[in-house]
Write a protein that holds these residues in place. Sequence first.
Motif, PDB file in Angstrom:
ATOM      1  N   ASP A  97     -25.971  -7.441 -37.168  1.00  0.00           N
ATOM      2  CA  ASP A  97     -27.002  -6.544 -36.696  1.00  0.00           C
ATOM      3  C   ASP A  97     -26.409  -5.552 -35.702  1.00  0.00           C
ATOM      4  N   SER A  98     -27.014  -4.396 -35.583  1.00  0.00           N
ATOM      5  CA  SER A  98     -26.554  -3.402 -34.625  1.00  0.00           C
ATOM      6  C   SER A  98     -27.734  -2.533 -34.206  1.00  0.00           C
ATOM      7  N   ILE A  99     -27.538  -1.771 -33.132  1.00  0.00           N
ATOM      8  CA  ILE A  99     -28.552  -0.860 -32.630  1.00  0.00           C
ATOM      9  C   ILE A  99     -27.869   0.463 -32.319  1.00  0.00           C
ATOM     10  N   SER A 100     -28.538   1.566 -32.611  1.00  0.00           N
ATOM     11  CA  SER A 100     -27.912   2.858 -32.335  1.00  0.00           C
ATOM     12  C   SER A 100     -27.847   3.083 -30.829  1.00  0.00           C
ATOM     13  N   ARG A 101     -26.822   3.784 -30.398  1.00  0.00           N
ATOM     14  CA  ARG A 101     -26.660   4.067 -28.969  1.00  0.00           C
ATOM     15  C   ARG A 101     -27.826   4.866 -28.404  1.00  0.00           C
ATOM     16  N   PRO A 102     -28.319   5.902 -29.115  1.00  0.00           N
ATOM     17  CA  PRO A 102     -29.475   6.623 -28.565  1.00  0.00           C
ATOM     18  C   PRO A 102     -30.704   5.725 -28.380  1.00  0.00           C
ATOM     19  N   ILE A 103     -30.922   4.803 -29.300  1.00  0.00           N
ATOM     20  CA  ILE A 103     -32.059   3.882 -29.166  1.00  0.00           C
ATOM     21  C   ILE A 103     -31.830   2.942 -27.987  1.00  0.00           C
ATOM     22  N   PHE A 104     -30.608   2.488 -27.791  1.00  0.00           N
ATOM     23  CA  PHE A 104     -30.284   1.630 -26.651  1.00  0.00           C
ATOM     24  C   PHE A 104     -30.599   2.362 -25.341  1.00  0.00           C
ATOM     25  N   LEU A 105     -30.196   3.624 -25.241  1.00  0.00           N
ATOM     26  CA  LEU A 105     -30.472   4.435 -24.049  1.00  0.00           C
ATOM     27  C   LEU A 105     -31.972   4.636 -23.873  1.00  0.00           C
ATOM     28  N   GLU A 106     -32.667   4.926 -24.954  1.00  0.00           N
ATOM     29  CA  GLU A 106     -34.125   5.113 -24.870  1.00  0.00           C
ATOM     30  C   GLU A 106     -34.803   3.842 -24.372  1.00  0.00           C
ATOM     31  N   ARG A 107     -34.382   2.691 -24.865  1.00  0.00           N
ATOM     32  CA  ARG A 107     -34.982   1.426 -24.429  1.00  0.00           C
ATOM     33  C   ARG A 107     -34.718   1.181 -22.953  1.00  0.00           C
ATOM     34  N   ALA A 108     -33.521   1.543 -22.471  1.00  0.00           N
ATOM     35  CA  ALA A 108     -33.214   1.391 -21.044  1.00  0.00           C
ATOM     36  C   ALA A 108     -34.114   2.302 -20.201  1.00  0.00           C
TER      37      ALA A 108
END
Length: 152
Positions: free
Chosen positions: A25-36
């Motif tokens: 599994d993986s998560i996109s970096r922009p989505i990771f930043l948005e979640r933060a």
Amino acid sequence: MTRYELLQPYFETHISPMIERNAIDSISRPIFLERAIRMLNHLVAQGARYGDRVVIALDNREEYLELVLALALGGMTACPVPPDLPQQQLAKVRKQVNAKLTITDYGQLAYSLDDQLPECTHQGNTDDPFLIVFSSGTTGAPKGIVQSLNNF
């Protein structure tokens, strides 16, 4: 330079589009930043502000990294401790760092619907305290070692 300006390039899609969560599994970096950012907005709604110190006593999970990034963006100082730290020692750490919040359960975290940068991201700079880690205390009680985001 603001903390967001320092960190944002690391989360642009052209650098690496995915952060591995586990082997499949993986998560996109922009989505990771948005979640933060959304987590930061939740913390701000709970009363956290620029300059506050937050003790974190959690097991390692993806949300832990989002929390640390949220605190970095908000100009708050993360004070990680082992999740199994006895309550008496946890209270001592909270007092020692003058913690505004203590997060000991993932149930305390949430994602705001607001994905806009809150005002605290525009306060201070990258030389402000970002992380306090504690030494082993070989010459006495453990001591907090403060690192800025720039140094980190």
